[in-house]
Design an enzyme around this catalytic site. Structure first.
Site, short mmCIF file in Angstrom:
data_model
loop_
_atom_site.label_atom_id
_atom_site.label_comp_id
_atom_site.label_asym_id
_atom_site.label_seq_id
_atom_site.Cartn_x
_atom_site.Cartn_y
_atom_site.Cartn_z
N ARG A 125 0.85 -1.19 0.00
CA ARG A 125 0.00 0.00 0.00
C ARG A 125 0.89 1.24 0.00
NH1 ARG A 125 2.04 1.86 3.68
NH2 ARG A 125 0.71 3.67 3.57
N GLY A 126 0.20 2.41 -0.10
CA GLY A 126 0.95 3.65 -0.27
C GLY A 126 1.07 3.89 -1.77
N ARG A 169 -7.91 -0.67 -6.48
CA ARG A 169 -8.17 0.48 -5.59
C ARG A 169 -8.38 1.73 -6.45
NH1 ARG A 169 -4.47 1.21 -0.43
NH2 ARG A 169 -6.37 2.15 0.36
N ASP A 173 -2.43 10.70 -2.12
CA ASP A 173 -2.79 9.64 -3.08
C ASP A 173 -3.18 10.20 -4.43
OD1 ASP A 173 -3.17 8.43 -0.29
OD2 ASP A 173 -3.03 6.74 -1.67
#
Ligand code: MRU
Length: 371
Positions: free
Chosen positions: A59-60, A102, A259
């Site tokens: 993630r990230g 995502r 993000d």
């Protein structure tokens, strides 16, 4: 000779790419097991890669981009096709599938599009050659990310030097994890701190306050883990303690990741970032967003258009607890993973090309971002 900091980076490297391996898998740290267990896993199929991104094993925003790039190279390597058209048909299916994992971090789409462009640019080459080139492109995306976060770190470190008082520890705050674990090396929000270490500051020269980051605890589980392992004085506090902490005067500057940044400077980051920015503005604490240019979406005019990922209510009620923390029948369906910080709350946006101030659209254009 490798320094202690290099040993640390090697230990927590998120996505390992190797030219020498037989290229049948993507090698990541399973971040859902941190901080208790450091375990690497190998992802072989598009389903495994999709699940790892969806479940936040990796993630990230930049790390998602690197994983998607290397992941699609791994999957494309297994496509059995003699001609370009049939290769590309399957490649596109894999790309669309990984892109559905995502919605908010634009780096996912950015990296997959770059891999797609690479395929298109080499359509006259034999399919086996295109497969080779895809691995090289994924490696390039990762190498570039190291340099990008290093540049961000240098700019952030200059800000730290301005605030540092001789003999005093400098209070810095961050939210979620925009660290080594979220990128290829230095992180974005953590890069100024790691650069400070590289430039000779001791861990005790700064004190980093990590927001716990409900509900998935990236600040507690990941950021405090990596910064304390790197030898930096580190604290973790609950998100709802931010107002009191900022009022106390202990924090002199805040760095967060992002993000997706809209053209006007509105910045989506982990849920809770916007609240922290509002409190920071109230108490006059400088609030910086650290943004690789790949996270700036010039096609997105304002924060209103940024898609916000909604996640499983069980993350709020049961996931981290032995017993449910709310009655089973109680609704917890409002579980947005991100919020958008209005540009007016942001002191500056640090990109690898330079420090931007409002009006952000003009500042981005002046740096050639989006061209
Ligand atoms: O849901 P996550 O853990 O992927 O959210 C991560 C963040 O919000 C980070 O701050 C962001 O991706 C920047 S990482 C350099």
């Amino acid at each position: 000779m490798a320094s202690k900091l290099d040993d640390f980076f090697e230990k927590v490297i998120t996505v390992k790419l190797s030219r020498d391996r037989d290229r049948d898998s993507l090698d990541i740290i399973d971040q859902t097991l941190l901080p208790g267990t450091i375990k690497r896993i190998n992802l072989h199929t598009k389903e495994e890669i999709w699940e790892a991104i969806k479940k936040l094993r990796v993630r990230g925003a930049p790390a998602i981009g690197c994983s998607a790039a290397y992941g699609i190279a791994v999957c494309a390597n297994r496509i059995e096709a003699d001609d370009f058209d049939s290769f590309y048909r399957t490649f596109k299916e894999i790309k669309d599938y990984l892109a559905s994992s995502r919605p908010t971090a634009v780096n996912l789409f950015w990296a997959l599009s770059r891999m797609d462009d690479t395929v298109q640019a080499h359509k006259d080459q034999p399919v086996e050659k295109i497969k080779e080139i895809l691995f090289e492109e994924a490696q390039l995306i990762r190498d570039e990310d190291v340099q990008i976060s290093r540049n961000i770190g240098e700019i952030g470190f200059d800000l730290l030097k301005e605030l540092k008082e001789e003999g005093q520890e400098l209070g810095i705050m961050t939210h979620c994890n925009a660290g080594t674990l979220a990128t290829a090396k230095y992180g974005t929000a953590t890069a100024p701190m790691y650069l400070a270490l590289e430039h000779g500051w001791a861990g005790a020269d700064m004190h980093v306050y990590c927001d716990e980051t409900r509900p998935l605890l990236q600040g507690a589980r990941l950021t405090s883990f990596e910064l304390s392992n790197a030898g930096i004085t580190t604290s973790v506090q609950c998100d709802n303690m931010a107002a009191l902490l900022l009022k106390s005067g202990r924090v002199k500057i805040i760095f967060v990741g992002c993000d997706r940044v809209a053209r006007n400077g509105d910045a989506a980051n982990k849920i809770g970032t916007s609240g922290l920015a509002i409190i920071a503005k109230h108490y006059g604490i400088p609030f910086y967003v650290c943004a690789p240019s790949s996270t700036i979406d010039m096609d997105c005019p304002t924060g209103e258009q940024i898609p916000i990922e909604m996640r499983d209510p069980e993350e709020i009620k049961t996931m981290w607890y032995k017993e449910p923390m709310a009655p089973e029948a109680v609704d917890a369906s409002f579980n947005p993973a991100f919020d958008v910080t209005d540009r007016e709350l942001i002191t500056g946006i640090i990109t690898e090309k330079g420090l931007c101030h409002a009006p952000y659209d003009r500042a981005f254009e002046a740096l050639g971002i989006g061209k």
